[in-house]
Design a protein around this motif. Sequence first.
Motif, PDB file in Angstrom:
ATOM      1  N   ILE A 221       0.843  -1.191   0.000  1.00  0.00           N
ATOM      2  CA  ILE A 221       0.000   0.000   0.000  1.00  0.00           C
ATOM      3  C   ILE A 221       0.880   1.243   0.000  1.00  0.00           C
ATOM      4  N   TYR A 222       0.521   2.195  -0.859  1.00  0.00           N
ATOM      5  CA  TYR A 222       1.233   3.468  -0.954  1.00  0.00           C
ATOM      6  C   TYR A 222       0.638   4.421   0.070  1.00  0.00           C
ATOM      7  N   LEU A 223       1.477   4.884   1.002  1.00  0.00           N
ATOM      8  CA  LEU A 223       1.041   5.802   2.052  1.00  0.00           C
ATOM      9  C   LEU A 223       1.742   7.139   1.848  1.00  0.00           C
ATOM     10  N   ALA A 224       0.991   8.144   1.422  1.00  0.00           N
ATOM     11  CA  ALA A 224       1.589   9.430   1.060  1.00  0.00           C
ATOM     12  C   ALA A 224       2.339  10.078   2.217  1.00  0.00           C
ATOM     13  N   GLN A 225       1.896   9.834   3.451  1.00  0.00           N
ATOM     14  CA  GLN A 225       2.523  10.486   4.592  1.00  0.00           C
ATOM     15  C   GLN A 225       3.888   9.899   4.939  1.00  0.00           C
ATOM     16  N   TYR A 226       4.237   8.769   4.343  1.00  0.00           N
ATOM     17  CA  TYR A 226       5.506   8.122   4.686  1.00  0.00           C
ATOM     18  C   TYR A 226       6.457   7.972   3.499  1.00  0.00           C
ATOM     19  N   ILE A 227       6.191   8.663   2.407  1.00  0.00           N
ATOM     20  CA  ILE A 227       7.032   8.441   1.226  1.00  0.00           C
ATOM     21  C   ILE A 227       8.470   8.893   1.436  1.00  0.00           C
ATOM     22  N   HIS A 228       8.713   9.737   2.455  1.00  0.00           N
ATOM     23  CA  HIS A 228      10.062  10.197   2.750  1.00  0.00           C
ATOM     24  C   HIS A 228      10.739   9.334   3.810  1.00  0.00           C
ATOM     25  N   ASN A 229       9.997   8.454   4.460  1.00  0.00           N
ATOM     26  CA  ASN A 229      10.520   7.706   5.609  1.00  0.00           C
ATOM     27  C   ASN A 229      11.372   6.527   5.151  1.00  0.00           C
ATOM     28  N   PRO A 230      12.644   6.441   5.581  1.00  0.00           N
ATOM     29  CA  PRO A 230      13.524   5.366   5.104  1.00  0.00           C
ATOM     30  C   PRO A 230      13.050   3.971   5.486  1.00  0.00           C
ATOM     31  N   LEU A 231      12.417   3.828   6.645  1.00  0.00           N
ATOM     32  CA  LEU A 231      11.921   2.522   7.049  1.00  0.00           C
ATOM     33  C   LEU A 231      10.799   2.063   6.116  1.00  0.00           C
ATOM     34  N   TYR A 232       9.902   3.000   5.820  1.00  0.00           N
ATOM     35  CA  TYR A 232       8.786   2.655   4.930  1.00  0.00           C
ATOM     36  C   TYR A 232       9.278   2.421   3.508  1.00  0.00           C
ATOM     37  N   LYS A 233      10.224   3.228   3.051  1.00  0.00           N
ATOM     38  CA  LYS A 233      10.770   3.051   1.701  1.00  0.00           C
ATOM     39  C   LYS A 233      11.429   1.688   1.570  1.00  0.00           C
ATOM     40  N   ALA A 234      12.151   1.270   2.610  1.00  0.00           N
ATOM     41  CA  ALA A 234      12.755  -0.061   2.585  1.00  0.00           C
ATOM     42  C   ALA A 234      11.681  -1.138   2.600  1.00  0.00           C
TER      43      ALA A 234
END
Length: 220
Positions: free
Chosen positions: A109-122
């Motif tokens: 799922i694409y979460l716009a609020q976390y697109i900058h977060n390295p944990l979420y990107k990983a």
Amino acid sequence: MRELKSLRDNLKFQVGIGTTAEVEMHAGMLVGTTLFPKMEIYGFIPVCIADDMNQCLLSDVFIGYEAIGTDKIVYRDLTNCKSNARVAFPIFRRIMRRKKSFKVPLNKIYLAQYIHNPLYKACRSKLRAAEFDRRLLDLSEQIVEQEGEKDLFYETNVSEFLFYRYRSISSNDLPAACADDFRVICMAQNDITGNVDFRVFSPDDLILVCDEIGTIPDNR
């Protein structure tokens, strides 16, 4: 005289006891503004109003996109004015507000609020959520574990906008993205050049003219 509602207002739930109605919009519907009275919805972009990476979409000053494809739109990265970096946003064909929540694997799922977060990107680059850093659970109460499952999940809530990749979906389809705000990509033929022009609007600036079969909405 009929009062015309903005697209955002059309996605608000009707107030009523026991109502189960869900609201939605999709590519192909016709919308308009004062300057552009008839355009077709091409797709929707999930955005987060509190994230710097989304400012190219949220700024009051018009900022044109640099490229658009079938599933992505590209802008210059406004978080670094000295850089030539670009940021791409996914395009979805259907947006909904739903009366129930869904648990979606976090890596799907694409979460716009976390697109900058390295944990979420990983997390998004992995095949299974079980491989992810457990610190992801600290990002939000909506990121949860589920008994009997090894993956992490994102649990949507009814206040969020849910996005789907395709215009037509089944009742079992899970959302592909979730956000607290969105922008609308519209297209219309240029009367001078004959080419198709694309424009990005806030949902507050658009009214629903009719859907693709010509049904005019009752906005009274």
